[in-house]
Design an enzyme around this catalytic site. Structure first.
Site, PDB file in Angstrom:
ATOM      1  N   GLY A  77      22.975  -5.582  -0.066  1.00 31.78           N
ATOM      2  CA  GLY A  77      22.356  -5.469   1.252  1.00 31.78           C
ATOM      3  C   GLY A  77      20.963  -4.910   1.080  1.00 31.78           C
ATOM      4  O   GLY A  77      20.434  -4.907  -0.023  1.00 31.78           O
ATOM      5  N   CYS A  78      20.340  -4.413   2.160  1.00 34.71           N
ATOM      6  CA  CYS A  78      18.933  -4.003   2.024  1.00 34.71           C
ATOM      7  C   CYS A  78      18.769  -2.501   1.847  1.00 34.71           C
ATOM      8  O   CYS A  78      17.725  -2.046   1.413  1.00 34.71           O
ATOM      9  CB  CYS A  78      18.088  -4.501   3.179  1.00 34.71           C
ATOM     10  SG  CYS A  78      18.244  -3.546   4.674  1.00 34.71           S
ATOM     11  N   VAL A  79      19.767  -1.692   2.208  1.00 41.94           N
ATOM     12  CA  VAL A  79      19.661  -0.246   1.947  1.00 41.94           C
ATOM     13  C   VAL A  79      20.845   0.241   1.134  1.00 41.94           C
ATOM     14  O   VAL A  79      21.880  -0.393   1.095  1.00 41.94           O
ATOM     15  CB  VAL A  79      19.587   0.620   3.228  1.00 41.94           C
ATOM     16  CG1 VAL A  79      18.198   0.596   3.794  1.00 41.94           C
ATOM     17  CG2 VAL A  79      20.615   0.222   4.252  1.00 41.94           C
TER      18      VAL A  79
END
Lengths: 104, 428
Positions: free
Chosen positions: A102-104
């Protein structure tokens, strides 16, 4: 970057054991990695693994379960039977590709 | 007259039309934008509507009013891109020829793609907040929800604004705490990913946010269906997560005309070059914003920075010169964490979110990867920035991500062969 030895071969892996150098992978390596997960590879697994490798080579990304399911016309449920519990992670692991993220 | 045709007057399409109109010679180029209606939604506002922190009418403005006067706005539904003949066909039969086409038709939630989502409990106990209608319905539901099990759930990646479900969860937790109901509400966050945070530094620094607030996390959860009768989520590996109130983020997909035109992947996203956004196999079609398949977040911030690269490249491209500017995947976003605080993250294709100060090294005023009031103030002020600076194409920010002001963790030490391979129970 960490390394580990599998069947006498030194490979580069991340903290969770995912290969970080796709070129260090071959079909023997897939057999060894799948054995660590308790999965015995048959033709249905190979079809998926070959798709994962080819798709990653052309897009630079590990394909999602949906992409695998749609591209190969394999029902999602079957992916869960072939690579039980966490198919996205397990498929990537055995195919020697980065895990889904994912992005974080 | 040459034609630049833009499909979609959302964040990316509006910015491109406005900036290209100013740069292109009006005697040589017509800039046309097509959208199905005249309602431009400030989508970051959807998160605040369920908590009555923003009212529905603050979210919507006219699309054409955001466009430069020299841009032609056409209202209509796109049927097909006839790329063999460089024309777009609308459902009413109108044919719009183009020299250069920009697909900026975004991504939308598709609750109909998962069995049971739009069943009898839809908008009653099964909610979403990625449409204005959904956010308003959820506001009602939250008002009346005083006890029970709240499940916040993400169906499948990629989704628009991937941090929004986490923000929703944290805001809900703070709201129930403020109402004195926290001990009667159980909160569960169900995700298809291996964790709520998947990047090492963010995970190490933010993992505590959910733990401290007693939010349970159900990981690797791939939804097969929503059982309306038994009020539970059912996964492909036959796990069940019961709920009293469900807030789901449905599968996101690109526009159907992309698929009909043979331009999309399995989720109707247009495969593009991740550096130039030029559609694979085409030399006069670009896909920007959420419509393309670049491997980063679907978010207005990505649209903003990638449009900068598009604009820098476009004039070279139409003159047949090589494209020299490459998008690095840069994005930054505020993450609301409740109690008037927020976090800020800044990252690109290759660099994960790191701690530090932003936008000015050392000074900030914003702090990366940490909950602060200044970050929350930044998020609140962003709505003004969006309408007045971003959409008109007048927000001066460097396009490429900067490492200045960021703290880079010490790289993992090299270890002896065979010593780091995980134990069997740690394997995926």
């Amino acid at each position: 970057m960490s390394t580990t030895t599998i069947d006498g071969r030194t490979i580069h892996v991340d903290q969770e054991g995912f290969l970080t150098e796709p070129a260090e992978w071959d079909e023997d390596m897939a057999r060894s990695l799948s054995a660590l997960l308790g999965i015995e590879l048959d033709e249905r697994h190979w079809k998926i693994l070959r798709f994962l490798r080819a798709d990653h080579a052309s897009t630079g990304e590990t394909p999602t379960l949906r992409r695998v399911s749609t591209s190969l016309q394999v029902p999602m449920k079957e992916l869960f039977q072939l690579f039980p519990t966490k198919p996205a992670k397990k498929m990537a692991y055995v195919a020697g590709l980065p895990k889904p993220r994912g992005c974080v | 007259m040459r034609q630049l045709l833009v499909l979609g007057a959302g964040t990316a399409g509006t910015m491109i039309a406005n900036r290209m109109r100013r740069l292109l010679d009006p005697h040589q180029w017509q800039v046309t934008v097509v959208d199905r209606d005249d309602d431009h939604h400030y989508q970051p506002g959807y998160l605040f509507v369920p908590f009555a922190m923003m009212s529905p009418h603050d979210v919507v403005r006219s699309r054409h009013a955001q466009l430069h006067d020299g841009v032609r706005f056409v209202t209509g539904e796109v049927d097909l891109v006839d790329h063999a003949h460089d024309a777009v066909v609308l459902t009413d039969g109108t044919r719009l020829p183009y020299d250069q086409l920009v697909i900026a038709s975004g991504t939308t939630p598709r609750p109909d793609q998962t069995p049971g989502t739009t069943g009898p409990l839809w908008r009653d106990k099964v909610h979403e907040f990625y449409t204005l209608e959904g956010a308003v319905a959820l506001r009602e539901a939250l008002e009346h929800f005083t006890h029970g099990r709240l499940v916040v759930h993400v169906t499948e990646m990629p989704i628009k604004c991937p941090v929004a479900p986490l923000e929703f969860t944290l805001l809900a937790e703070a709201m129930f705490r403020g109402r004195g109901q926290r001990d009667r509400v159980e909160i569960v966050y169900a995700t298809p990913l291996p964790g709520a945070f998947t990047k090492p530094v963010a995970s190490a620094r933010l993992g505590h946010l959910l733990e401290d607030r007693k939010i349970l996390v159900e990981t690797d959860f791939m939804l097969e269906s929503i059982d309306n009768e038994r009020q539970c989520l059912v996964s492909y590996d036959e796990r069940e997560v019961p709920f009293d109130l469900l807030v789901t983020v449905p599968l996101n997909m690109g526009a159907d005309f992309v698929a009909r035109s043979g331009l999309g992947d399995e989720l109707n996203y247009v495969p593009v070059d991740r550096g130039t956004l030029l559609a694979t196999g085409h030399d006069n079609i670009f896909a920007v914003g959420d419509a393309g398949d670049i491997p980063t977040s679907k978010a207005g911030s990505v649209a903003h920075y990638s449009v900068d690269v598009f604009v820098d490249n476009f004039l070279d491209h139409v003159e047949g010169r090589p494209l020299t500017h490459h998008f690095d995947g840069h994005a930054n976003c505020f993450v609301e964490s409740g109690d008037g605080k927020a976090l800020l993250i800044d990252f690109n294709y290759d660099v994960e979110p790191l701690p530090g100060k932003f936008p000015i090294p050392v000074l900030g005023p914003m702090t990366l990867l940490e909950e602060t009031r200044a970050n929350h103030a930044g998020k609140t002020a962003f709505s003004w920035v969006y309408w007045n600076l971003l959409l008109p194409g007048r927000l001066p920010m460097p396009t490429d991500m900067s490492m200045a002001g960021k703290h880079v963790p010490t790289p993992m030490n090299h270890t002896e062969p065979g010593t780091t391979f995980p134990e069997k129970e740690q394997l995926p």
